[in-house]
Scaffold this motif. Structure first.
Motif, PDB file in Angstrom:
ATOM      1  N   ILE A  39     -15.232 -27.844  44.978  1.00  0.00           N
ATOM      2  CA  ILE A  39     -14.205 -28.882  45.039  1.00  0.00           C
ATOM      3  C   ILE A  39     -14.705 -30.162  44.378  1.00  0.00           C
ATOM      4  CG2 ILE A  39     -12.926 -30.405  46.614  1.00  0.00           C
ATOM      5  CD1 ILE A  39     -12.777 -28.030  48.557  1.00  0.00           C
ATOM      6  N   ILE A  40     -15.932 -30.547  44.703  1.00  0.00           N
ATOM      7  CA  ILE A  40     -16.507 -31.761  44.122  1.00  0.00           C
ATOM      8  C   ILE A  40     -16.684 -31.606  42.614  1.00  0.00           C
ATOM      9  CG2 ILE A  40     -18.591 -33.192  44.059  1.00  0.00           C
ATOM     10  CD1 ILE A  40     -18.861 -32.662  47.087  1.00  0.00           C
ATOM     11  N   HIS A  41     -17.118 -30.432  42.190  1.00  0.00           N
ATOM     12  CA  HIS A  41     -17.278 -30.166  40.758  1.00  0.00           C
ATOM     13  C   HIS A  41     -15.953 -30.370  40.033  1.00  0.00           C
ATOM     14  CE1 HIS A  41     -19.386 -28.072  37.365  1.00  0.00           C
ATOM     15  NE2 HIS A  41     -18.134 -27.931  36.989  1.00  0.00           N
ATOM     16  N   LEU A  42     -14.893 -29.817  40.563  1.00  0.00           N
ATOM     17  CA  LEU A  42     -13.582 -29.952  39.927  1.00  0.00           C
ATOM     18  C   LEU A  42     -13.109 -31.395  39.941  1.00  0.00           C
ATOM     19  CD1 LEU A  42     -11.789 -26.776  41.332  1.00  0.00           C
ATOM     20  CD2 LEU A  42     -12.438 -27.197  38.956  1.00  0.00           C
ATOM     21  N   SER A  43     -13.428 -32.114  41.005  1.00  0.00           N
ATOM     22  CA  SER A  43     -12.983 -33.511  41.082  1.00  0.00           C
ATOM     23  C   SER A  43     -13.722 -34.381  40.068  1.00  0.00           C
ATOM     24  CB  SER A  43     -13.200 -34.069  42.494  1.00  0.00           C
ATOM     25  OG  SER A  43     -14.569 -34.301  42.758  1.00  0.00           O
ATOM     26  N   ILE A  44     -15.020 -34.107  39.893  1.00  0.00           N
ATOM     27  CA  ILE A  44     -15.819 -34.900  38.948  1.00  0.00           C
ATOM     28  C   ILE A  44     -15.311 -34.729  37.528  1.00  0.00           C
ATOM     29  CG2 ILE A  44     -18.092 -35.087  37.867  1.00  0.00           C
ATOM     30  CD1 ILE A  44     -19.290 -34.455  40.628  1.00  0.00           C
ATOM     31  N   TYR A  45     -14.987 -33.504  37.148  1.00  0.00           N
ATOM     32  CA  TYR A  45     -14.563 -33.247  35.778  1.00  0.00           C
ATOM     33  C   TYR A  45     -13.083 -33.515  35.547  1.00  0.00           C
ATOM     34  CZ  TYR A  45     -19.170 -31.557  34.734  1.00  0.00           C
ATOM     35  OH  TYR A  45     -20.533 -31.489  34.548  1.00  0.00           O
ATOM     36  N   SER A  46     -12.406 -34.029  36.588  1.00  0.00           N
ATOM     37  CA  SER A  46     -11.009 -34.416  36.401  1.00  0.00           C
ATOM     38  C   SER A  46     -10.928 -35.719  35.619  1.00  0.00           C
ATOM     39  CB  SER A  46     -10.336 -34.611  37.772  1.00  0.00           C
ATOM     40  OG  SER A  46     -10.275 -33.406  38.470  1.00  0.00           O
ATOM     41  N   GLU A  47     -12.006 -36.545  35.750  1.00  0.00           N
ATOM     42  CA  GLU A  47     -12.016 -37.891  35.191  1.00  0.00           C
ATOM     43  C   GLU A  47     -10.764 -38.622  35.668  1.00  0.00           C
ATOM     44  OE1 GLU A  47     -14.519 -39.252  33.964  1.00  0.00           O
ATOM     45  OE2 GLU A  47     -15.709 -37.438  33.816  1.00  0.00           O
TER      46      GLU A  47
ATOM     47  N   TRP B 196      -7.944 -31.661  43.975  1.00  0.00           N
ATOM     48  CA  TRP B 196      -9.395 -31.536  44.147  1.00  0.00           C
ATOM     49  C   TRP B 196     -10.046 -32.882  44.407  1.00  0.00           C
ATOM     50  CZ3 TRP B 196      -9.378 -26.968  45.418  1.00  0.00           C
ATOM     51  CH2 TRP B 196      -8.695 -25.972  44.704  1.00  0.00           C
ATOM     52  N   VAL B 197      -9.613 -33.913  43.694  1.00  0.00           N
ATOM     53  CA  VAL B 197     -10.188 -35.239  43.910  1.00  0.00           C
ATOM     54  C   VAL B 197      -9.885 -35.712  45.330  1.00  0.00           C
ATOM     55  CG1 VAL B 197     -10.110 -37.659  43.217  1.00  0.00           C
ATOM     56  CG2 VAL B 197     -10.077 -35.884  41.482  1.00  0.00           C
ATOM     57  N   LYS B 198      -8.661 -35.492  45.772  1.00  0.00           N
ATOM     58  CA  LYS B 198      -8.275 -35.930  47.113  1.00  0.00           C
ATOM     59  C   LYS B 198      -9.055 -35.177  48.187  1.00  0.00           C
ATOM     60  CE  LYS B 198      -3.627 -37.485  45.878  1.00  0.00           C
ATOM     61  NZ  LYS B 198      -2.167 -37.262  46.037  1.00  0.00           N
ATOM     62  N   LYS B 199      -9.232 -33.877  48.002  1.00  0.00           N
ATOM     63  CA  LYS B 199      -9.986 -33.095  48.983  1.00  0.00           C
ATOM     64  C   LYS B 199     -11.433 -33.553  49.047  1.00  0.00           C
ATOM     65  CE  LYS B 199      -7.439 -28.752  49.377  1.00  0.00           C
ATOM     66  NZ  LYS B 199      -7.519 -27.272  49.271  1.00  0.00           N
TER      67      LYS B 199
ATOM     68  N   ARG C 296     -14.214 -40.697  45.949  1.00  0.00           N
ATOM     69  CA  ARG C 296     -13.621 -41.892  46.553  1.00  0.00           C
ATOM     70  C   ARG C 296     -13.590 -43.058  45.566  1.00  0.00           C
ATOM     71  NH1 ARG C 296     -15.752 -42.054  52.878  1.00  0.00           N
ATOM     72  NH2 ARG C 296     -14.338 -40.403  53.602  1.00  0.00           N
ATOM     73  N   MET C 297     -14.683 -43.246  44.840  1.00  0.00           N
ATOM     74  CA  MET C 297     -14.728 -44.322  43.852  1.00  0.00           C
ATOM     75  C   MET C 297     -13.782 -44.051  42.689  1.00  0.00           C
ATOM     76  SD  MET C 297     -16.521 -46.855  44.828  1.00  0.00           S
ATOM     77  CE  MET C 297     -16.552 -47.726  43.249  1.00  0.00           C
ATOM     78  N   LEU C 298     -13.649 -42.779  42.336  1.00  0.00           N
ATOM     79  CA  LEU C 298     -12.733 -42.406  41.258  1.00  0.00           C
ATOM     80  C   LEU C 298     -11.306 -42.802  41.624  1.00  0.00           C
ATOM     81  CD1 LEU C 298     -12.892 -40.935  38.500  1.00  0.00           C
ATOM     82  CD2 LEU C 298     -12.282 -38.840  39.691  1.00  0.00           C
ATOM     83  N   LEU C 299     -10.911 -42.524  42.861  1.00  0.00           N
ATOM     84  CA  LEU C 299      -9.573 -42.887  43.311  1.00  0.00           C
ATOM     85  C   LEU C 299      -9.408 -44.410  43.401  1.00  0.00           C
ATOM     86  CD1 LEU C 299      -8.947 -40.231  46.103  1.00  0.00           C
ATOM     87  CD2 LEU C 299      -7.661 -40.472  43.971  1.00  0.00           C
TER      88      LEU C 299
END
Length: 226
Positions: A129-137, A146-149, A159-162
């Motif tokens: 999940i974290i991997h997918l959130s990181i590469y969402s940019e 994924w970023v929200k999860k 959290r910082m990305l959001l």
């Protein structure tokens, strides 16, 4: 019946081996005792893996990937990871995806990597999940599951990305409130970057939440971890 007994026996062997292996981090004395045990860990693990024990298949894959008690053999690692991944072993799915991404010793296959990472993520495996959130940019994070999860699970990067997304692309009071919420969550984790952003947040009229007392509070908190 015989096959069941064999699998049970091999499972017991593998579990015993795993328990002894984990104890080598406790004391140097126990490490010496383990090293003196006369058995071939690769062969025991392979026997358990061939008998269908999924945890043994993952262990064997790691041994081949890392060259533990054997030569590095990424094709063998892929084979055993794939067997375990097909049985929904989450770590196997994620590790298999990473091998496909790296293309080291195996053919790079981004489509296959995405398939296995998303499969593990859908089953709740946090590293995936974290991997997918990181590469969402940035992209459109408003609908990025994924970023929200990852953020809800406590991952600082997500959290910082959001927070940054809603700060830089927000246009409404609601957007800035969301940014404030995620900055608070990270700031409470002792991350100075978020604390400094809150100092600015409460001083900048753009965000509609000018509050010198809160700004001063977070300035005083910078670098402090409770």
């Amino acid at each position: 019946m015989l096959k069941h007994r064999i699998i049970t026996f091999l499972s017991a062997l593998f579990i015993s081996y795993s328990a002894m292996s984990s104890s080598d981090n406790v004391t140097q004395n126990s490490e010496s005792e383990i090293d003196s045990v006369p058995y071939d860990s690769l062969q025991i693990t392979k026997a358990a893996a061939n008998a269908g024990l999924v945890d043994a298949q993952v262990k064997l894959a790691m041994m081949y990937e890392q060259g533990e008690n054997t030569d590095v053999d990424l094709e063998e690692a892929m084979f055993w990871y794939r067997l375990a991944a097909n049985e929904d072993h989450l770590e196997a799915q994620y590790n298999l995806a990473l091998l496909y991404i790296s293309g080291t010793g195996v053919e790079e296959n981004i489509s296959a990597a995405l398939y296995w990472i998303e499969r593990a993520a859908h089953l709740g495996y946090m590293p995936a999940i974290i991997h997918l959130s990181i590469y969402s940019e940035f992209g459109d994070l408003t609908n990025n599951t994924w970023v929200k999860k990852a953020a809800q699970s406590g991952d600082v990067s997500a959290r910082m990305l959001l927070a940054d997304y809603y700060l830089t692309r927000g246009h409404s009071e609601e957007d800035f409130k969301i940014a404030e919420y995620w900055l608070w969550q990270v700031a409470k984790q002792g991350i100075s970057e978020a604390q400094l952003k809150l100092v600015e947040f409460y001083l900048n009229p753009k965000y509609g939440s000018v509050d010198k007392e809160k700004s001063t509070y977070w300035r005083n908190q910078v670098g402090n971890i409770e």
